[in-house]
Design a protein around this motif. Structure first.
Motif: not given
Ligand SMILES: Cc1ncc(COP(=O)(O)O)c(C=O)c1O
Length: 456
Positions: A134-144, A265-272, A337-344
């Motif tokens: 999936e991708t929200g803003a498109g950053q993840w889809g681009t990366a994959l 969003g899901g927490g990955s860049n902050y955790a990183g 868009g990448g921060l529009r996630y219900h969980g973490v």
């Protein structure tokens, strides 16, 4: 002479990822199987992930070696620069020192490629030639998409409908690397058709797009695997290279952060960025204020309960312990868009619950205001997601101005906003809405959280 750019020599790039699991305080509850509601075993994840990633998901090793093939790809842009934002400090008139780790220099323009390369590699060596996501803003889809093109794999991306419409060039970018992109909910999957029928005119959500991508993998009978851009332990693990490098870079200028900030969003860049420093707080008692920043329009950590919930709308993923607004919650169509996630991420949720980290929430207009101040001082247009971290860093620096304290602030510059100019156009045209969510709206989403007790 002022040192704006704090670089790390290529041969000093860390060659192992940091795993926070052995340092976790208290007992982190396990993920549960969505059907049996018993703790998930590796075999439960096997239909969608390859075994090396499942092993990382449950690993309790403190460090995990980065394979040479992944290091070779990382070297295209890593180590990333740590920057001292002198010009922003001057503009704010603050005695605080502001540093940011610039993940926007990657080929995809964000941190997401740190894990997409690793995930594509582990799938490839496990005999998989196609990934779906999936991708929200498109950053993840681009990366994959980029990672799949590096390892000669096919890639299918379900892009949240509102972002698909707001960001047409993101789609073109993914297609340029050979990916196939669908607006989600789509006609491609059973769950997509059902969600579209149940929610006419929906903007889509990350939860819906995840369900579609997971269904595509499950129904492939093993030939296609699913890849997730955030939330899971192995994703956060791959992102730890950000904080590991930042520690070496801060050390090289004899400094250490008092406050560590990142958008969530899901927490990955902050955790990183944060987890390698969290080791110092958990094991050496370092006094660091860890601040995760989320949008007021999707206030998972600040207003959601801590509970077991699904990672997706279609209830296909394991039940994960987390803060959640409910897997049916569809956040308003903000531009981040990448921060529009219900969980973490469970790991981040656990650290917030244990009081090791905290969270704040901001409306999008003040974030864009700070993003433009940052752009005018530092020269880079931030991604709308990243603007949330900048706003919190600016506020922390202004607080120092009031108190006269010279604290050291470090934030993650998770990505640039070159494909987000519609958002900036809307901000400049004063057309951006700030969404204050009534408790009633939140309660509707929260009502979709299943009643599941914590083990023990
Ligand atoms: C630039 C950028 N920053 C942050 C995020 C939020 O994700 P995460 O919290 O996993 O870092 C995204 C997600 O798409 C993103 O594209």
């Amino acid at each position: 002479m002022k040192k704006y750019n704090i670089l790390l020599d290529a041969d000093k790039m860390p060659d192992a990822w940091y795993n926070i699991m052995p340092d976790m305080p208290g007992q982190m509850p396990p993920p549960l199987h969505p059907g049996t509601r018993q703790p998930c075993g590796p075999e439960d994840l096997a239909p969608i992930f390859p075994m090396p990633l499942i092993e990382q998901e449950v690993s309790t090793e403190q460090f995990i070696s980065i394979p040479g093939e992944v290091m070779d790809v990382y070297r295209l842009w890593r180590p990333t620069p740590l920057r001292r934002a002198y010009r922003l400090e001057e503009a704010l008139g603050t005695p605080a020192k502001i540093y940011y780790k610039n993940e926007s220099v990657s080929p995809s323009g964000s941190h997401k490629i740190n894990t997409s390369v690793a995930q594509a590699y582990y799938n490839k060596v496990s005999g998989i030639n196609e990934l779906t996501t999936e991708t929200g803003a498109g950053q993840w889809g681009t990366a994959l998409s980029i990672a799949c093109s590096f390892f000669d794999m096919k890639c299918t991306v379900y892009m949240v409908k509102v972002s698909f419409e707001q960001k047409p060039y993101r789609r073109s970018l993914m297609e340029s690397y050979g990916a196939q992109v669908f607006a989600s909910p789509s006609d491609n999957t059973d769950i997509g058709r059902k969600m579209a029928a149940d929610n006419p005119g929906t903007t889509g959500s990350l939860g819906m797009a995840i369900s579609e991508a997971v269904e595509a993998a499950v129904k492939s009978g093993g030939s296609i695997k699913y890849s997730l851009g955030s939330v899971l332990n192995h994703v956060l693990l791959h992102q730890s290279i950000i904080g590991e490098e930042a520690k070496l870079q801060m050390d090289s200028v004899g400094d250490y952060p008092d406050i560590i900030i990142g958008c969530c969003g899901g927490g990955s860049n902050y955790a990183g960025l944060a987890f390698p420093f969290a080791h110092d707080k958990l094991k050496q008692g370092k006094d660091i204020d860890f601040v995760a920043v989320e949008p007021t329009a999707c206030p998972t950590l600040t207003r959601g309960p801590y509970a077991y919930d699904f990672g997706d709308t279609g209830e296909m993923t394991p039940l994960l312990p987390q803060y959640t607004l409910g897997h049916n919650f569809v956040p308003p169509g903000i531009h981040a868009g990448g921060l529009r996630y219900h969980g973490v991420a469970s790991q981040l949720a656990h650290l917030v619950k244990e009081g090791v980290m905290r969270a704040v929430a901001y409306h999008q207009n003040p974030c864009f205001e700070s993003a433009l101040l940052f752009a005018k001082c530092e020269g880079i247009i931030p991604a709308p997601e990243t603007s949330h971290a900048i706003r919190a860093a600016v506020d922390a620096a202004l607080k120092c101005k009031e108190s006269g304290e010279s604290k050291t602030i470090l934030f993650n510059f998770s990505g640039h906003g070159h494909f987000d100019m519609t958002a900036y156009q809307a901000y400049l045209g004063q057309q951006l809405e700030d969404y204050e969510l009534d408790q009633e709206i939140l309660d509707k989403g929260i009502a979709s959280i299943p009643q599941v007790d914590f083990p023990g």
